[in-house]
Write an enzyme that holds these catalytic residues in place. Structure first.
Site, PDB file in Angstrom:
ATOM      1  N   ASN A  11       0.866  -1.183   0.000  1.00 13.37           N
ATOM      2  CA  ASN A  11       0.000   0.000   0.000  1.00 13.37           C
ATOM      3  C   ASN A  11       0.902   1.231   0.000  1.00 13.37           C
ATOM      4  O   ASN A  11       1.477   1.577   1.024  1.00 13.37           O
ATOM      5  CB  ASN A  11      -0.898  -0.037   1.248  1.00 13.37           C
ATOM      6  CG  ASN A  11      -1.725   1.229   1.393  1.00 13.37           C
ATOM      7  OD1 ASN A  11      -1.798   2.037   0.469  1.00 13.37           O
ATOM      8  ND2 ASN A  11      -2.339   1.409   2.555  1.00 13.37           N
ATOM      9  N   LYS A  13       0.040   4.276  -0.362  1.00 11.36           N
ATOM     10  CA  LYS A  13      -0.623   5.489   0.155  1.00 11.36           C
ATOM     11  C   LYS A  13      -0.382   6.672  -0.790  1.00 11.36           C
ATOM     12  O   LYS A  13      -0.255   6.467  -1.992  1.00 11.36           O
ATOM     13  CB  LYS A  13      -0.155   5.792   1.579  1.00 11.36           C
ATOM     14  CG  LYS A  13      -0.225   4.553   2.465  1.00 11.36           C
ATOM     15  CD  LYS A  13      -0.099   4.839   3.933  1.00 11.36           C
ATOM     16  CE  LYS A  13      -0.205   3.525   4.688  1.00 11.36           C
ATOM     17  NZ  LYS A  13      -0.399   3.698   6.107  1.00 11.36           N
ATOM     18  N   HIS A 100      -9.925   1.420   4.525  1.00  9.80           N
ATOM     19  CA  HIS A 100      -8.671   1.704   5.242  1.00  9.80           C
ATOM     20  C   HIS A 100      -8.937   2.712   6.360  1.00  9.80           C
ATOM     21  O   HIS A 100      -9.709   3.657   6.179  1.00  9.80           O
ATOM     22  CB  HIS A 100      -7.603   2.240   4.279  1.00  9.80           C
ATOM     23  CG  HIS A 100      -6.239   2.234   4.899  1.00  9.80           C
ATOM     24  ND1 HIS A 100      -5.854   3.179   5.823  1.00  9.80           N
ATOM     25  CD2 HIS A 100      -5.200   1.381   4.774  1.00  9.80           C
ATOM     26  CE1 HIS A 100      -4.625   2.905   6.226  1.00  9.80           C
ATOM     27  NE2 HIS A 100      -4.200   1.816   5.603  1.00  9.80           N
ATOM     28  N   GLU A 102      -7.343   5.133   7.449  1.00 10.66           N
ATOM     29  CA  GLU A 102      -7.076   6.541   7.127  1.00 10.66           C
ATOM     30  C   GLU A 102      -8.299   7.170   6.441  1.00 10.66           C
ATOM     31  O   GLU A 102      -8.549   8.365   6.581  1.00 10.66           O
ATOM     32  CB  GLU A 102      -5.807   6.650   6.260  1.00 10.66           C
ATOM     33  CG  GLU A 102      -4.555   6.476   7.113  1.00 10.66           C
ATOM     34  CD  GLU A 102      -3.356   5.875   6.398  1.00 10.66           C
ATOM     35  OE1 GLU A 102      -3.346   5.832   5.160  1.00 10.66           O
ATOM     36  OE2 GLU A 102      -2.429   5.424   7.112  1.00 10.66           O
ATOM     37  N   GLU A 169      -6.018  -4.486  10.430  1.00  2.00           N
ATOM     38  CA  GLU A 169      -5.010  -3.460  10.704  1.00  2.00           C
ATOM     39  C   GLU A 169      -5.402  -2.667  11.948  1.00  2.00           C
ATOM     40  O   GLU A 169      -6.223  -1.737  11.855  1.00  2.00           O
ATOM     41  CB  GLU A 169      -4.902  -2.495   9.517  1.00  2.00           C
ATOM     42  CG  GLU A 169      -4.464  -3.150   8.220  1.00  2.00           C
ATOM     43  CD  GLU A 169      -3.833  -2.126   7.276  1.00  2.00           C
ATOM     44  OE1 GLU A 169      -2.703  -2.364   6.835  1.00  2.00           O
ATOM     45  OE2 GLU A 169      -4.460  -1.091   6.998  1.00  2.00           O
ATOM     46  N   GLY A 175       1.934   2.567  10.972  1.00  3.16           N
ATOM     47  CA  GLY A 175       2.959   3.600  10.917  1.00  3.16           C
ATOM     48  C   GLY A 175       3.620   3.923  12.241  1.00  3.16           C
ATOM     49  O   GLY A 175       4.339   4.919  12.353  1.00  3.16           O
ATOM     50  N   SER A 206       2.721  -1.666  10.448  1.00  7.18           N
ATOM     51  CA  SER A 206       4.151  -1.674  10.794  1.00  7.18           C
ATOM     52  C   SER A 206       4.877  -2.982  10.483  1.00  7.18           C
ATOM     53  O   SER A 206       5.850  -3.319  11.156  1.00  7.18           O
ATOM     54  CB  SER A 206       4.351  -1.325  12.277  1.00  7.18           C
ATOM     55  OG  SER A 206       3.970   0.017  12.512  1.00  7.18           O
TER      56      SER A 206
HETATM   57  P1  PGA Z   1       2.341   0.642   7.666  1.00  8.21           P
HETATM   58  O1  PGA Z   1       0.923   0.828   6.926  1.00  8.21           O
HETATM   59  O2  PGA Z   1       2.905  -0.674   7.196  1.00  8.21           O
HETATM   60  O3  PGA Z   1       3.157   1.816   7.212  1.00  8.21           O
HETATM   61  O4  PGA Z   1       2.070   0.631   9.117  1.00  8.21           O
HETATM   62  C1  PGA Z   1       0.042  -0.239   6.727  1.00  8.21           C
HETATM   63  C2  PGA Z   1      -1.233   0.267   6.098  1.00  8.21           C
HETATM   64  O5  PGA Z   1      -1.686   1.364   6.464  1.00  8.21           O
HETATM   65  O6  PGA Z   1      -1.820  -0.396   5.233  1.00  8.21           O
END
Ligand code: PGA
Length: 245
Positions: A11, A13, A100, A102, A169, A175, A206
């Protein structure tokens, strides 16, 4: 875990430009020669402007491309800035991430997510459906209630498990460098499988080359959704390699 079919989903982003595609040749080369390649699915989800050029670049590599979100309408319309699943499919996407955290934090609710999932399936895309609890919810010990609600509302009237992959997640792990305790993770993934009549469940949050040796011991996980570490081809390859040795 290491003998089962595993998904590795990148991903990106809101990162990356045309230049970022240059390092993909490393992943293509790695995947061609990796002994376990028949047991792995690699999917890249870049920003939508990169779906077309990335699909071209990955052509014949067996690596697939997906999008990070879609509009819920299947008819075209006056929705400035939006892209629907038909459009994504037409430029080469085979998958789409929906729900997601976010985007949930930016206002998407379970009902909208359900409409998006239905529209994506109608367009012929497979869905990577994200669920997860916040830190506050974890502290209140209501993780299972939260996940159950996200599953029931998000998958309302959708039962085709071939079309959906769940990505668990935890919001507090995205993150941050933090990952759940391994026993908790095993238990949570079992819970999700039970509530979805055994859908595939990935872990995301992460994931990196250092912690993957712990995460791969969770026997019921079907792969990883990888954010930050997936933008670096070397780290991404490392995660895949370390899952298998
Ligand atoms: P990350 O993000 O591996 O940077 O924690 C995972 C995600 O948001 O899909």
């Amino acid at each position: 875990m290491t003998n089962k079919y595993m998904y590795f989903i990148a991903n990106w982003k809101m990162y990356g430009g045309l230049n970022s595609l240059n390092s993909l040749h490393k992943v293509i080369k790695f995947f061609k020669t990796f002994k376990k390649n028949k047991q792995i699915k690699i999917i890249y989800c870049p920003p939508s402007i990169l779906i077309r050029p990335m699909s071209k670049k990955l052509n014949k590599s067996n690596i697939e491309v997906g999008a990070q979100n879609c509009h819920e309408n299947l008819s075209y319309g006056a929705f400035t800035g939006s892209i629907n699943s038909i459009m994504l499919k037409s430029v080469g996407a085979k998958y789409v991430i929906i729900g997601h955290s976010e985007n949930r934090q930016a206002g998407e609710n379970d009902k909208l997510i359900n409409l998006k999932i239905k529209s994506a399936i109608k367009s012929g895309l497979k869905v990577i459906f994200c669920i997860g609890e916040t830190l506050k919810e974890k502290r209140k010990k209501i993780t299972k209630q939260v996940l159950n609600k996200q599953i029931q509302l998000g998958l309302n009237n959708i039962r085709d498990k071939k079309k959906i992959i769940i990505a668990y997640e935890p919001v507090w792990s995205i993150g941050t460098g933090l990952i759940p305790g391994l026993n908790d993770l095993l238990d949570t993934v079992n819970f999700i499988k039970k509530k979805t009549s055994n859908f595939k469940v990935l872990y995301g949050g992460s994931v990196n080359p250092k912690n993957v040796h712990e995460l791969k011991t969770i026997s019921n996980i079907d792969g990883f959704l990888i954010g930050g570490a997936s933008q670096d081809s070397k780290k991404f390859i490392d995660i895949i390699k370390k899952t298998y040795n």
